[in-house]
Design a protein around this motif. Sequence first.
Motif, mmCIF file in Angstrom:
data_model
loop_
_atom_site.group_PDB
_atom_site.id
_atom_site.type_symbol
_atom_site.label_atom_id
_atom_site.label_comp_id
_atom_site.label_asym_id
_atom_site.label_seq_id
_atom_site.Cartn_x
_atom_site.Cartn_y
_atom_site.Cartn_z
ATOM 1 N N SER A 20 -11.354 -30.447 39.460
ATOM 2 C CA SER A 20 -12.283 -31.372 38.807
ATOM 3 C C SER A 20 -13.108 -32.143 39.833
ATOM 4 C CB SER A 20 -11.499 -32.354 37.929
ATOM 5 O OG SER A 20 -12.357 -33.288 37.340
ATOM 6 N N ASP A 24 -17.200 -32.160 40.396
ATOM 7 C CA ASP A 24 -18.035 -33.366 40.467
ATOM 8 C C ASP A 24 -18.875 -33.377 41.723
ATOM 9 O OD1 ASP A 24 -17.066 -34.224 38.078
ATOM 10 O OD2 ASP A 24 -15.514 -35.535 38.942
ATOM 11 N N GLN A 84 -21.699 -31.063 41.347
ATOM 12 C CA GLN A 84 -22.698 -31.601 40.421
ATOM 13 C C GLN A 84 -23.616 -32.611 41.104
ATOM 14 O OE1 GLN A 84 -20.992 -33.368 36.944
ATOM 15 N NE2 GLN A 84 -23.004 -33.914 36.056
#
Length: 357
Positions: free
Chosen positions: A70, A74, A77
């Motif tokens: 995760s 991030d 992103q």
Amino acid sequence: MSTLNNEQHKLLNLANKISLFSSVIGAGISAISGQVVYAVVPLSFAIVLLNDSNRRRFEWLQQTRQNYQSAVADVEQHSPELENLKAAYTQPDPMPQKYLTKTHLTPIISKMHQLQHQLKIIELGEIQTLTQQVKEQQELLENLDASTEALHDRTRNWEQWQQQLAEVQQALKIEVFSRTIPPSLVAIPATAKSPYRSQKERVAIFVDDANLYHAASSLGIKIDYTHLLSLLKAKSSVCQVFLYTGVEPTNKKQKSFLSWLRRQGYRIVSKEVVRRADGSKKANLDVELSLDLVNLANSYDTAVLVSGDGDFTFPVKSVQSRGKRVEVVSFGSRTSDALLKVADSYLDLETIIDQIC
């Protein structure tokens, strides 16, 4: 990856169950045989605890891996933003700006002073021009005031000349009519005339409305024309009543009042009011009254003149010379002495105000 983890988790659960089952069986056998009770039972519990610890470790590792994945997602992103920040921090500082020095500002300040000086020169020139124009306008106004005053003087002189001319014309007309009296109508001695009016006498009443109105107004009196007419007739069987007045065509109230006077028995002889330059109004009907007083002499025995104007002295003498009686009715304080001297009888309205108001 998620499928593999699930399969491993299933296998661990199966191993945990088998270990637990084998421990329970071993514990049961040991209990039956009674030989290895103290060795088998603790071992079985140890195996169970070990399997449980391994299971917990695996779950923690799996959770850690998910958190890592995760965090990586991030970071990927927000990678463009990080790149921009990195570029901003790594970009070299721009060249420092050059500041204006006194050398640069001196010619600019000099040019501003020149412009301000030129602006003052222009403003002074405009002020002088405007001042000159104001003086010229003032001179024109002074000349106009002088011309206006001269025009007013000429207007006043012209009105005086018109008034004098009207008086001369009136005197001439009366003189002409007095000379046209037929020879048969000679003067009758005063002793032949009775100072009292009989009921059989023909009476003609001539009311100078302007003179009567202004005299009453000066005394603060408002006349009742019905009571006045009854008083003037004095039970005469044959009577004519003439009222001479100026009219204003736009005055509806006056028109209504004159219509009412006609219904009461007055015959209205009118002339349009003339407005003078000073704002005053006048409609002089002295000539009309004098002419009627003389021309109608054959239709009456006694004339009742309701006026205190001394201009009627000569017409009164003219009809008296034909044997007619003339009674004068007016306010004593506003009556000409000359007219009082020639009247056959006189009635002072100030003595009977309660009967005419």
